[in-house]
Design an enzyme around this catalytic site. Sequence first.
Site, PDB file in Angstrom:
ATOM      1  N   TYR A  72       0.781  -1.273  -0.033  1.00 33.66           N
ATOM      2  CA  TYR A  72      -0.016  -0.190  -0.069  1.00 33.66           C
ATOM      3  C   TYR A  72       0.813   1.201  -0.022  1.00 33.66           C
ATOM      4  O   TYR A  72       0.708   2.317  -0.787  1.00 33.66           O
ATOM      5  CB  TYR A  72      -0.910  -0.066   1.278  1.00 33.66           C
ATOM      6  CG  TYR A  72      -1.922   1.122   1.602  1.00 33.66           C
ATOM      7  CD1 TYR A  72      -2.925   1.249   0.736  1.00 33.66           C
ATOM      8  CD2 TYR A  72      -1.569   2.270   2.407  1.00 33.66           C
ATOM      9  CE1 TYR A  72      -3.917   2.380   0.833  1.00 33.66           C
ATOM     10  CE2 TYR A  72      -2.375   3.293   2.539  1.00 33.66           C
ATOM     11  CZ  TYR A  72      -3.573   3.371   1.709  1.00 33.66           C
ATOM     12  OH  TYR A  72      -4.399   4.254   2.115  1.00 33.66           O
TER      13      TYR A  72
ATOM     14  N   LYS B  32       0.942   4.083  -2.832  1.00 35.88           N
ATOM     15  CA  LYS B  32       0.482   5.282  -2.504  1.00 35.88           C
ATOM     16  C   LYS B  32       1.666   6.356  -2.841  1.00 35.88           C
ATOM     17  O   LYS B  32       1.382   7.564  -3.212  1.00 35.88           O
ATOM     18  CB  LYS B  32       0.040   5.402  -1.144  1.00 35.88           C
ATOM     19  CG  LYS B  32      -1.249   4.876  -1.001  1.00 35.88           C
ATOM     20  CD  LYS B  32      -2.316   5.545  -1.827  1.00 35.88           C
ATOM     21  CE  LYS B  32      -3.482   5.154  -1.369  1.00 35.88           C
ATOM     22  NZ  LYS B  32      -4.819   5.715  -2.124  1.00 35.88           N
TER      23      LYS B  32
END
Length: 287
Positions: free
Chosen positions: A158, A162
């Site tokens: 993640y 991001k």
Amino acid sequence: MSLCVDRVVIVTGAGRGIGRAHALAFAEAGARVVVNDLSPGPAAEVAAEIGSAAVVNTDDVGTWAGAGRLVNTALQAFGGLDVLVNNAGFVRDRMLVNLGEDEWDEVVRVHLKGHFAPLHHAAAHWRATQKAGGAVSGRVINTSSGAGLFGSVGQVNYSAAKAGIAAMTLVAAAELARYGITVNAIAPAARTRMTEQVFASTMAAPDGGFDEMAPENVSPLVVWLASEEAGDVTGRMFEVDGGRISVAQGWQHGAVVDKGARWEPSELGPVVRKLLADDHQVPVYGA
């Protein structure tokens, strides 16, 4: 509120959480909204709450064809496109040594490719419009995260996705300015299905008081960034939660030591330690 009257807005992942809050806030601001979500039920509920100014799209934004159909939905339903809000995503949290290949691939696909593919198709439409002599006031708002800015233990997939979104925002802003398009990103903190474990102890404020973790707190900034008024703001990363908004500065050139010649490895210990002595590094979340 009339900041976005008649502007056509796509919100991905709009069936629940922050995306739902965005879609409803845009409708309140006078926009026409494409409510994108893989789950038809929640997407239909949001569209029904908005009314005739909304249409549903259930394409997978992490696929090239799905992202293309999403943009076409806006063009066919409302005759144009003004704003793309890339919000869709999910998590598969594991410590690095326990993370499987499929868990890496899917999170990177949905977040990073799921931002790039709609952005590509939207930008291609705006460029063609501008080259044909049409007026373009395109706005893209991407969704990064504090995990992408500073890292987060147990979220290597993640965090990497991001961080990629943050870098993509900078490049897209530089490339697309000539076509009348701004590209910004937010790093929000709010209580959603993705973060319910993180914010489990942060419950809604009692007796109707201000709920700092409500998803609706994030949307006003997104609506403003999508407006004509925000045409001079691009390539920026905004951290937003509760009533707080700040501009994250990101990577910048730091202190320099220049020998004027090639270094020997044995020389570099004290040099590097001197450079780091005055450096302030934000710790990784959870470290």
